[in-house]
Design a protein around this motif. Structure first.
Motif, PDB file in Angstrom:
ATOM      1  N   GLN A 150       0.805  -1.217   0.000  1.00 27.35           N
ATOM      2  CA  GLN A 150       0.000   0.000   0.000  1.00 27.35           C
ATOM      3  C   GLN A 150       0.840   1.269   0.000  1.00 27.35           C
ATOM      4  O   GLN A 150       0.289   2.375  -0.123  1.00 27.35           O
ATOM      5  N   LYS A 157       0.414  -1.221  -5.781  1.00 28.62           N
ATOM      6  CA  LYS A 157      -0.566  -0.786  -4.783  1.00 28.62           C
ATOM      7  C   LYS A 157      -2.002  -0.840  -5.303  1.00 28.62           C
ATOM      8  O   LYS A 157      -2.954  -0.983  -4.526  1.00 28.62           O
ATOM      9  N   ASP A 158      -2.177  -0.738  -6.623  1.00 26.06           N
ATOM     10  CA  ASP A 158      -3.523  -0.750  -7.200  1.00 26.06           C
ATOM     11  C   ASP A 158      -3.821  -2.051  -7.943  1.00 26.06           C
ATOM     12  O   ASP A 158      -4.752  -2.104  -8.752  1.00 26.06           O
ATOM     13  N   SER A 159      -3.060  -3.097  -7.669  1.00 29.99           N
ATOM     14  CA  SER A 159      -3.240  -4.373  -8.359  1.00 29.99           C
ATOM     15  C   SER A 159      -4.464  -5.101  -7.806  1.00 29.99           C
ATOM     16  O   SER A 159      -4.432  -5.600  -6.675  1.00 29.99           O
ATOM     17  N   PRO A 160      -5.559  -5.214  -8.569  1.00 31.59           N
ATOM     18  CA  PRO A 160      -6.780  -5.829  -8.033  1.00 31.59           C
ATOM     19  C   PRO A 160      -6.590  -7.276  -7.602  1.00 31.59           C
ATOM     20  O   PRO A 160      -7.110  -7.692  -6.559  1.00 31.59           O
ATOM     21  N   GLN A 163      -4.754  -7.413  -4.309  1.00 25.32           N
ATOM     22  CA  GLN A 163      -5.633  -6.981  -3.230  1.00 25.32           C
ATOM     23  C   GLN A 163      -6.606  -8.090  -2.849  1.00 25.32           C
ATOM     24  O   GLN A 163      -6.925  -8.284  -1.677  1.00 25.32           O
TER      25      GLN A 163
END
Length: 290
Positions: A150, A157-160, A163
């Motif tokens: 994060q 950090k924005d990897s679906p 996450q």
């Protein structure tokens, strides 16, 4: 060997594309699900933008995949059935059945494969594993990998999919990819969930060693830790800090896939190994109720 690249995200743009182009192989084109991103990456790499996955397969000998594992598995299955050779990212799938189907299809068509466990293509990791193999009496290992994706500077950090799946499916393959050659095949795994995406694993190796690991992908930034140690009669041996870049490792993977094709031989890090890693992770995921 003519390579096609599937994927248009960070890993495709910064590692797979440049890595293949730094090798002696020929990157001829790229395809992604977003036509605009495909065109942009193709222009950046100076290669053709293909309109479909099928069109790319028709133009190449091998395909390098830089997409989430649940997207990779069905696409790579089509490529394997078409007899294309495969440079796969880890994990090769998110369930054991898909991994086995991919392995079986590659075996049936004569498709050769390598799975990109990044550190396994780094010279310093290979030297450490060689040193371990030269000794004996290794009884187990400790691993603490606490990452913090994060962080604003993290490219993931924005990897679906990261996450959604967390440490088990992102860090877990790297863990097994290094510990299996260090201490031997894993007979069984026990998984316990911790806070957030933290997972505690106990791995029993076939010849007796037992490994313990704590992994977290979205851990507290202040707790960032990256440590793997093997212990036994000779003392404690810490894994080498990696200095080889991901691009350099990808270049090695591409060259070794080409060599496996030329030799008509299974690579040690091919789909047989990759599918076994998925089986172990799926076992752990089932214990966690995921």
């Amino acid at each position: 060997m003519r390579f096609g690249l599937v994927g248009t995200g960070y890993w495709a743009r910064e590692t797979h594309g440049p890595g293949i182009q730094a090798s002696s192989q020929d990157l001829v084109g790229v395809w992604g699900r977003d036509p605009a991103k495909t065109a942009d990456l193709a222009e950046s790499l100076g290669v053709e933008a293909f309109a479909s996955h099928a069109d790319l397969l028709a133009a190449v000998d091998a395909v390098s995949y830089a997409v989430p594992p649940d997207i990779q598995a069905p696409l790579a299955l089509d490529a394997a059935r078409a007899g294309r050779h495969l440079l796969l990212d880890k994990p090769v799938a998110l369930d054991a059945d898909s991994a086995r189907a991919l392995h079986d299809a590659a075996q049936a068509s004569g498709s050769r494969s390598v799975v990109f466990f990044t550190a396994r293509y780094a010279a310093e990791t290979r030297a450490w594993l060689d040193d371990l193999a030269a000794g004996d009496g290794w009884r187990g290992s400790w691993t603490e990998w606490i990452a913090a994706n994060q962080r604003p500077e993290s490219p993931y950090k924005d990897s679906p999919w990261r996450q959604r799946e967390g440490a088990l499916w992102d860090l877990g393959p790297h863990l097994l990819g290094t510990l299996i050659p260090a201490l031997g095949p894993v007979r069984s795994v026990v998984a316990v969930a911790g806070p957030g995406d933290t997972v505690h694993l106990t791995l029993t190796h076939e010849d007796g060693p037992v490994s313990t690991a704590t992994i977290a992908l979205w851990g507290p930034p202040a707790a960032y830790t990256w440590d793997m140690r093997v212990w036994g009669d000779a003392g404690v041996s810490a894994a080498s800090k990696r200095v080889t870049t991901a691009v350099e490792s990808l270049t090695t993977a591409a060259e070794e896939l080409a060599a496996a094709v030329d030799a008509d031989a299974e690579h040690p890090l091919g789909l047989a190994f990759g599918a076994r890693v998925v089986e172990l992770l799926a076992d752990a995921a089932g214990q966690l109720g995921r």
